[in-house]
Design a protein around this motif. Structure first.
Motif, mmCIF file in Angstrom:
data_model
loop_
_atom_site.group_PDB
_atom_site.id
_atom_site.type_symbol
_atom_site.label_atom_id
_atom_site.label_comp_id
_atom_site.label_asym_id
_atom_site.label_seq_id
_atom_site.Cartn_x
_atom_site.Cartn_y
_atom_site.Cartn_z
ATOM 1 N N VAL A 1 22.173 44.269 50.781
ATOM 2 C CA VAL A 1 22.405 43.618 51.917
ATOM 3 C C VAL A 1 23.525 42.600 51.820
ATOM 4 O O VAL A 1 24.278 42.305 52.559
ATOM 5 C CB VAL A 1 21.025 43.012 52.337
ATOM 6 C CG1 VAL A 1 21.456 42.131 53.540
ATOM 7 C CG2 VAL A 1 19.959 43.980 52.684
ATOM 8 N N GLN A 2 23.204 41.878 50.447
ATOM 9 C CA GLN A 2 24.516 40.971 50.394
ATOM 10 C C GLN A 2 26.037 41.460 50.266
ATOM 11 O O GLN A 2 26.805 41.037 50.965
ATOM 12 C CB GLN A 2 24.095 40.109 48.998
ATOM 13 C CG GLN A 2 22.874 39.349 48.949
ATOM 14 C CD GLN A 2 23.051 37.975 49.955
ATOM 15 O OE1 GLN A 2 24.230 37.693 50.140
ATOM 16 N NE2 GLN A 2 21.865 37.306 50.035
ATOM 17 N N MET A 3 25.984 42.758 49.672
ATOM 18 C CA MET A 3 27.372 43.227 49.634
ATOM 19 C C MET A 3 27.761 43.614 50.932
ATOM 20 O O MET A 3 29.036 43.447 51.210
ATOM 21 C CB MET A 3 27.179 44.497 48.752
ATOM 22 C CG MET A 3 27.165 44.526 47.172
ATOM 23 S SD MET A 3 26.633 45.921 46.171
ATOM 24 C CE MET A 3 26.492 45.111 44.501
ATOM 25 N N VAL B 1 40.076 42.091 44.297
ATOM 26 C CA VAL B 1 39.443 40.919 45.313
ATOM 27 C C VAL B 1 39.776 39.494 44.580
ATOM 28 O O VAL B 1 39.957 38.590 45.468
ATOM 29 C CB VAL B 1 37.895 41.421 45.269
ATOM 30 C CG1 VAL B 1 37.417 40.314 46.137
ATOM 31 C CG2 VAL B 1 37.860 42.678 46.150
ATOM 32 N N ALA B 2 39.313 39.310 43.363
ATOM 33 C CA ALA B 2 39.666 37.887 42.816
ATOM 34 C C ALA B 2 40.825 37.498 42.800
ATOM 35 O O ALA B 2 41.017 36.230 43.174
ATOM 36 C CB ALA B 2 39.304 38.006 41.139
ATOM 37 N N GLY B 3 41.845 38.336 42.715
ATOM 38 C CA GLY B 3 43.310 37.888 42.970
ATOM 39 C C GLY B 3 43.396 37.193 44.638
ATOM 40 O O GLY B 3 44.361 36.507 44.491
ATOM 41 N N PHE B 4 42.666 37.718 45.487
ATOM 42 C CA PHE B 4 42.990 37.074 46.679
ATOM 43 C C PHE B 4 42.471 35.592 46.834
ATOM 44 O O PHE B 4 42.615 35.189 47.772
ATOM 45 C CB PHE B 4 42.270 38.162 47.776
ATOM 46 C CG PHE B 4 42.778 39.222 48.217
ATOM 47 C CD1 PHE B 4 44.057 39.157 48.998
ATOM 48 C CD2 PHE B 4 42.708 40.263 47.404
ATOM 49 C CE1 PHE B 4 44.620 40.163 49.277
ATOM 50 C CE2 PHE B 4 43.318 41.328 47.765
ATOM 51 C CZ PHE B 4 44.224 41.446 48.672
ATOM 52 N N VAL B 5 41.708 34.933 45.964
ATOM 53 C CA VAL B 5 41.228 33.639 46.121
ATOM 54 C C VAL B 5 42.602 32.929 46.038
ATOM 55 O O VAL B 5 42.500 31.875 46.820
ATOM 56 C CB VAL B 5 40.542 33.286 44.608
ATOM 57 C CG1 VAL B 5 40.254 31.854 44.743
ATOM 58 C CG2 VAL B 5 39.294 33.986 44.451
ATOM 59 N N THR C 1 31.088 42.081 52.688
ATOM 60 C CA THR C 1 32.059 42.873 53.245
ATOM 61 C C THR C 1 32.501 42.568 54.737
ATOM 62 O O THR C 1 33.609 42.313 55.144
ATOM 63 C CB THR C 1 31.831 44.350 53.131
ATOM 64 O OG1 THR C 1 31.505 44.549 51.499
ATOM 65 C CG2 THR C 1 32.906 45.460 53.352
ATOM 66 N N VAL C 2 31.378 42.607 55.491
ATOM 67 C CA VAL C 2 31.795 42.600 57.000
ATOM 68 C C VAL C 2 32.173 41.012 57.251
ATOM 69 O O VAL C 2 33.384 40.912 57.998
ATOM 70 C CB VAL C 2 30.381 42.401 57.718
ATOM 71 C CG1 VAL C 2 30.407 42.222 59.142
ATOM 72 C CG2 VAL C 2 29.946 43.927 57.679
ATOM 73 N N ALA C 3 31.758 39.890 56.577
ATOM 74 C CA ALA C 3 32.250 38.477 56.629
ATOM 75 C C ALA C 3 33.938 38.716 56.208
ATOM 76 O O ALA C 3 34.673 37.648 56.988
ATOM 77 C CB ALA C 3 31.526 37.674 55.688
ATOM 78 N N LEU C 4 34.159 39.599 55.278
ATOM 79 C CA LEU C 4 35.598 39.285 54.948
ATOM 80 C C LEU C 4 36.514 40.153 56.002
ATOM 81 O O LEU C 4 37.920 39.925 56.030
ATOM 82 C CB LEU C 4 35.936 40.125 53.488
ATOM 83 C CG LEU C 4 35.402 39.234 52.318
ATOM 84 C CD1 LEU C 4 35.237 40.050 51.136
ATOM 85 C CD2 LEU C 4 36.346 38.025 52.091
ATOM 86 N N LEU C 5 35.952 40.954 56.689
ATOM 87 C CA LEU C 5 36.690 41.751 57.683
ATOM 88 C C LEU C 5 37.496 40.788 58.628
ATOM 89 O O LEU C 5 36.768 40.016 59.165
ATOM 90 C CB LEU C 5 35.934 42.654 58.556
ATOM 91 C CG LEU C 5 35.456 43.837 57.884
ATOM 92 C CD1 LEU C 5 34.460 44.659 58.507
ATOM 93 C CD2 LEU C 5 36.773 44.836 57.522
ATOM 94 N N CYS D 1 39.082 46.609 49.756
ATOM 95 C CA CYS D 1 38.748 46.539 48.004
ATOM 96 C C CYS D 1 37.349 46.213 47.716
ATOM 97 O O CYS D 1 36.653 47.111 47.005
ATOM 98 C CB CYS D 1 39.693 45.650 47.313
ATOM 99 S SG CYS D 1 41.280 45.808 47.408
ATOM 100 N N TYR D 2 36.802 45.348 48.286
ATOM 101 C CA TYR D 2 35.466 45.015 47.895
ATOM 102 C C TYR D 2 34.464 45.953 48.529
ATOM 103 O O TYR D 2 33.544 46.486 47.955
ATOM 104 C CB TYR D 2 34.843 43.776 48.338
ATOM 105 C CG TYR D 2 33.686 43.177 47.999
ATOM 106 C CD1 TYR D 2 33.221 42.940 46.621
ATOM 107 C CD2 TYR D 2 32.580 43.016 48.864
ATOM 108 C CE1 TYR D 2 32.031 42.821 46.229
ATOM 109 C CE2 TYR D 2 31.249 42.713 48.291
ATOM 110 C CZ TYR D 2 30.928 42.514 47.206
ATOM 111 O OH TYR D 2 29.542 42.329 46.592
#
Length: 256
Positions: free
Chosen positions: A208-210, A96-100, A214-218, A115-116
């Protein structure tokens, strides 16, 4: 005396050898998986970033282990089923960090969420595995803590860098370090540090944060909706960090 060199060699293997080998393996794998159009942002390769982050996580875990306590059966405990699940979660967070450094809108747009999200699922699995088919260990505890903290940095960073969440959402990533730094400073100054409150609320809000990140990244999630919900999701978690510090510093009573 003969045990000292063995313990030192194991400690070097854990603190240096394991991170380097793991980083190289992950980097080679990702070099083959990331297409060329995903390696153009800021001149950095996501495979290299992921490998460095993976090595850093493992170094942190190995660095804090007692050299006298890791030689006896260390590799067997590290590679147990529960810790293997936890290690897989850490590797996913490193990816996930690589996607930065990956531009938004590539063919890999689903990658961070998948991935997350998989890491979040494994987060709920590794503890259950340790309690049922194995046993909870100090190594497992450090792995779990390190990967939890790193995941709360990596995923929001990707979401912010892709414009999916506002920059101030990164305060949730900084909050853990600010809290730990404040507690450390109290100890250095010789001030009392109390016990944390019961962690059920903290764990619930972390979950809840996780899910929210995850949903925000979709890709199908409307960015406007994620931005609108961000303060609603963020505020309770920041409030709990503030409460925890007030409790450990003695400014607020600890309720059982």
């Amino acid at each position: 005396m003969a045990e000292a060199p063995q313990r030192r060699s194991v400690h070097v293997g854990v603190g240096v050898g394991l991170p380097l080998v793991a980083a190289a393996a992950l980097g080679v794998l990702l070099f083959r998986l990331f297409p060329a159009d995903a390696m153009v942002r800021w001149g950095l390769s996501p495979a290299v970033v992921a490998g460095v982050c993976w090595a850093g996580q493992l170094w942190y875990v190995g660095y804090g282990l007692d050299p006298g306590g890791i030689a006896d059966g260390f590799w067997r405990r590290l590679l147990g089923l529960a810790n293997a699940v936890t290690l897989a979660r850490g590797a996913l967070y490193a990816v996930v960090a690589g996607f930065v450094v990956v531009p938004p809108g590539t063919s890999l747009a689903w990658g961070p969420a998948l991935c997350y999200g998989a890491g979040v699922v494994l987060d709920n699995l590794d503890g259950a595995v340790a309690r049922t088919v194995g046993r909870e260990t100090e190594i497992g505890r450090r792995l779990d803590m390190a990967f939890d903290t790193f995941g709360f940095v990596a995923a929001p960073l990707v979401a912010v860098s892709w414009g999916l969440l506002p920059a101030w959402y990164l305060s949730i990533s900084a909050a853990r370090y600010v809290f730990r730094g404040a507690v450390w400073l109290r100890r250095v100054r010789g001030l009392p540090v109390g016990d944390l409150p019961d962690g059920d609320l903290s764990r619930y809000l972390a979950g809840v944060q996780m899910v929210f990140v995850t949903v925000a990244l979709l890709p199908p999630t409307p960015t406007e909706l994620a931005w609108a919900l961000a303060p609603v999701v963020l505020a309770p978690s920041l409030a709990v960090f503030a409460r925890d510090y007030l409790v450990v510093s003695g400014r607020l009573s600890r309720r059982r």
